[in-house]
Scaffold this active site. Sequence first.
Site, PDB file in Angstrom:
ATOM      1  N   GLY A 109     -35.461  33.567  -5.806  1.00 52.48           N
ATOM      2  CA  GLY A 109     -36.664  32.990  -5.233  1.00 52.48           C
ATOM      3  C   GLY A 109     -37.895  33.563  -5.910  1.00 52.48           C
ATOM      4  O   GLY A 109     -38.935  33.781  -5.281  1.00 52.48           O
ATOM      5  N   SER A 111     -40.107  32.467  -7.831  1.00 51.04           N
ATOM      6  CA  SER A 111     -41.342  31.691  -7.944  1.00 51.04           C
ATOM      7  C   SER A 111     -42.077  31.558  -6.606  1.00 51.04           C
ATOM      8  O   SER A 111     -43.116  30.910  -6.524  1.00 51.04           O
ATOM      9  CB  SER A 111     -41.038  30.291  -8.492  1.00 51.04           C
ATOM     10  OG  SER A 111     -40.143  29.599  -7.632  1.00 51.04           O
ATOM     11  N   LYS A 116     -44.177  36.861  -5.691  1.00 57.74           N
ATOM     12  CA  LYS A 116     -45.395  37.015  -6.496  1.00 57.74           C
ATOM     13  C   LYS A 116     -46.372  38.014  -5.878  1.00 57.74           C
ATOM     14  O   LYS A 116     -47.038  38.763  -6.596  1.00 57.74           O
ATOM     15  CB  LYS A 116     -46.073  35.650  -6.678  1.00 57.74           C
ATOM     16  CG  LYS A 116     -45.291  34.719  -7.603  1.00 57.74           C
ATOM     17  CD  LYS A 116     -46.029  33.440  -7.909  1.00 57.74           C
ATOM     18  CE  LYS A 116     -46.032  32.486  -6.770  1.00 57.74           C
ATOM     19  NZ  LYS A 116     -46.568  31.152  -7.123  1.00 57.74           N
ATOM     20  N   HIS A 273     -40.267  45.347   6.301  1.00 51.35           N
ATOM     21  CA  HIS A 273     -41.241  46.051   5.462  1.00 51.35           C
ATOM     22  C   HIS A 273     -42.107  47.017   6.272  1.00 51.35           C
ATOM     23  O   HIS A 273     -42.665  47.962   5.708  1.00 51.35           O
ATOM     24  CB  HIS A 273     -42.108  45.054   4.695  1.00 51.35           C
ATOM     25  CG  HIS A 273     -43.136  44.350   5.529  1.00 51.35           C
ATOM     26  ND1 HIS A 273     -42.861  43.196   6.232  1.00 51.35           N
ATOM     27  CD2 HIS A 273     -44.437  44.637   5.764  1.00 51.35           C
ATOM     28  CE1 HIS A 273     -43.939  42.804   6.870  1.00 51.35           C
ATOM     29  NE2 HIS A 273     -44.919  43.650   6.608  1.00 51.35           N
ATOM     30  N   LYS A 277     -43.813  51.563   5.770  1.00 49.00           N
ATOM     31  CA  LYS A 277     -45.193  52.041   5.835  1.00 49.00           C
ATOM     32  C   LYS A 277     -45.232  53.565   5.863  1.00 49.00           C
ATOM     33  O   LYS A 277     -44.367  54.220   6.446  1.00 49.00           O
ATOM     34  CB  LYS A 277     -45.882  51.492   7.091  1.00 49.00           C
ATOM     35  CG  LYS A 277     -45.952  49.967   7.188  1.00 49.00           C
ATOM     36  CD  LYS A 277     -47.012  49.393   6.286  1.00 49.00           C
ATOM     37  CE  LYS A 277     -47.188  47.901   6.521  1.00 49.00           C
ATOM     38  NZ  LYS A 277     -48.206  47.306   5.633  1.00 49.00           N
ATOM     39  N   HIS A 335     -40.328  44.201  14.064  1.00 49.74           N
ATOM     40  CA  HIS A 335     -41.266  45.261  13.667  1.00 49.74           C
ATOM     41  C   HIS A 335     -41.517  46.260  14.798  1.00 49.74           C
ATOM     42  O   HIS A 335     -41.307  47.472  14.638  1.00 49.74           O
ATOM     43  CB  HIS A 335     -42.616  44.660  13.260  1.00 49.74           C
ATOM     44  CG  HIS A 335     -42.560  43.770  12.062  1.00 49.74           C
ATOM     45  ND1 HIS A 335     -41.647  43.926  11.057  1.00 49.74           N
ATOM     46  CD2 HIS A 335     -43.344  42.722  11.687  1.00 49.74           C
ATOM     47  CE1 HIS A 335     -41.853  43.000  10.127  1.00 49.74           C
ATOM     48  NE2 HIS A 335     -42.868  42.262  10.495  1.00 49.74           N
ATOM     49  N   LYS A 431     -52.046  36.945  16.797  1.00 46.46           N
ATOM     50  CA  LYS A 431     -52.806  36.428  15.655  1.00 46.46           C
ATOM     51  C   LYS A 431     -54.170  35.950  16.122  1.00 46.46           C
ATOM     52  O   LYS A 431     -54.363  35.632  17.298  1.00 46.46           O
ATOM     53  CB  LYS A 431     -52.043  35.281  14.981  1.00 46.46           C
ATOM     54  CG  LYS A 431     -50.758  35.718  14.280  1.00 46.46           C
ATOM     55  CD  LYS A 431     -50.093  34.550  13.584  1.00 46.46           C
ATOM     56  CE  LYS A 431     -48.904  35.015  12.752  1.00 46.46           C
ATOM     57  NZ  LYS A 431     -49.311  35.864  11.616  1.00 46.46           N
ATOM     58  N   ARG A 436     -57.934  43.628  12.970  1.00 43.87           N
ATOM     59  CA  ARG A 436     -56.649  43.760  12.289  1.00 43.87           C
ATOM     60  C   ARG A 436     -56.236  45.227  12.360  1.00 43.87           C
ATOM     61  O   ARG A 436     -56.892  46.103  11.796  1.00 43.87           O
ATOM     62  CB  ARG A 436     -56.758  43.327  10.823  1.00 43.87           C
ATOM     63  CG  ARG A 436     -55.493  43.573   9.998  1.00 43.87           C
ATOM     64  CD  ARG A 436     -55.686  43.123   8.561  1.00 43.87           C
ATOM     65  NE  ARG A 436     -54.541  43.493   7.745  1.00 43.87           N
ATOM     66  CZ  ARG A 436     -54.449  44.621   7.045  1.00 43.87           C
ATOM     67  NH1 ARG A 436     -55.467  45.486   7.069  1.00 43.87           N
ATOM     68  NH2 ARG A 436     -53.368  44.884   6.330  1.00 43.87           N
TER      69      ARG A 436
END
Length: 588
Positions: A109, A111, A116, A273, A277, A335, A431, A436
Amino acid sequence: MKRVQWNLATGSTGLGRTSSPQLSVWESTPQRMKRRDCQRTMPCSTGTCTIPTLRTRRQSRLYSLVDLRQRVARCDTRAMASATSSMNEVYGLNDEHWETSSLSFCVVGASGDLAKKKILPALFALYEQGMMPQSFKVFGYARSKMTHDEFRSLIESLVSTNGATKEKVDHFLSNCFYQPGQYDSVDDFKSLNALMAENETGFTKSNRIFYLSIPPHIFTTVAANASTAASSSSGWTRMIVEKPFGRDTESFKKLSKELYEHLEEDQIYRIDHYLGKELIEDLVVLRFANLVFEPLWSRDYIRSVQVIFSENFGTEGRGGYFDQYGIIRDVIQNHLLQIMALFAMEQPASLDSEDIRDEKVKVLKNMKTVGIDDVVLGQYKGHVSNGNTYPGYVDDDTVPPCSITPTFAACAVFIDNPRWDGIPFLLKAGKALHSRVAEIRVQFRHVPGNLYRNKLGIDLDRTTNELVIRIQPDEGIFLKVNNKIPGLGLSIDRTRLDLMYKSRYDAELPDAYERLILDCINGDRRLFIRADELEVAWEKFTPVLQEIERREIQPEFYPYGSRGPLGAHYLAAKYRVRWADLADDDDM
């Protein structure tokens, strides 16, 4: 051990990432002191390296650029070996013998946005810091048609803005290759295998990592094809799998069963992920390396624990994915629950990954199943403020116009064990909120028989001690205490004793993906999620998720950029606490 980075241009050290070219090694104090006597050679983790400083090169011109690159590569390998050796000693890992083994890292994957934005830059960052084996190769695999050179140009556009030298970038790009193919084609994976094998010659072992940066519905198809047609024949093969790991208990079990048809558990690295941290890593150190916290870390002194995740932006184009899962599945069940388990676990027998994960599983097993009465749902709506128009969730073109998927959720969970019995763990994620931030807030109990209640005021909640572990942004740890204001008379103030990473350490914190990819390379599974962890986590949340969907519970609306739905405050008040992130704006 202290992390020291040597700069090839100056031979000096600094904390954190510096501009390249450079080496990153782990050293003991005797090693560093031994090397201070050497003024004309580059200190190295394995002894005295004969790469001269730029000052010496200008004087002697003894080395050609090609020779220098070869020597840098050899020293990078020794640095990697030294770093790996140090981590192996601490965490009980196996020595990979990278001097005789190759590493092929395939991004499936390649691309896509995740590859990226995160994966490919993380691979380059590890290389730039000297943390990749000399024999590494990066392979991209995706349906997009692309040549090797086009793939390298893509990577160059992603990494060229971080201050890296052209030499470093060019050397990294020369080790990058691309294989177009379909995810359900065994023949295309055979072509990928041939490309890998062509670049693995000359080594006794060829190790391979596949990072599945793909939609979840094709996980098992890709895992089957990669395992069947592109596994290493002489070394190990590992697969990094991104969330979501199913939608509920049954779908997770089905996914696991299908993966186990092609892979063993020790080959599967389920990545979250947030566990990569810096402050999550430090959470365990803070807890178990400081005696002062052990007696306080219990129901006797703690009134509530709050794990908070808020974003000041909405779905913004990825609503199609988000609408299938919602905020509980997307953030809270993985998370925040993982962070809570690390916070609440007992001291493990060792730092071995299985010992740590065993303790996390015990916490989750002792957790009560989440009930609907302890859950608040919300969804942000559009509004106009100061002439600016903010869209609502259903205004996103990728979201169904009548969607009731929550973009905010708060829940109270309880752990039935002697340490935490009766203490509410409040988990909150949303959200399009006013800030943040991701953090853990530990609210301690009120001081009994407080001598200074007349000086502190009637609002004891605002004067209660609080420990805050700020995960992002502005990473840091601070403790709120009450103290006397200097001067005549007696006035009491509230002060923050803090450790702010930016001001304390002259270092750039590594991205979470850098840490987790490096851990996978080293076979370190501490920060990856084991199957039984996920199964128990789903068992605790599946009943309430099914009830929400069966009853089609309407979320409470809250304006874009606000503090969230009012119901969250009632939930906290139900357990006689306040949301600490909203009570004190000075800490935001």
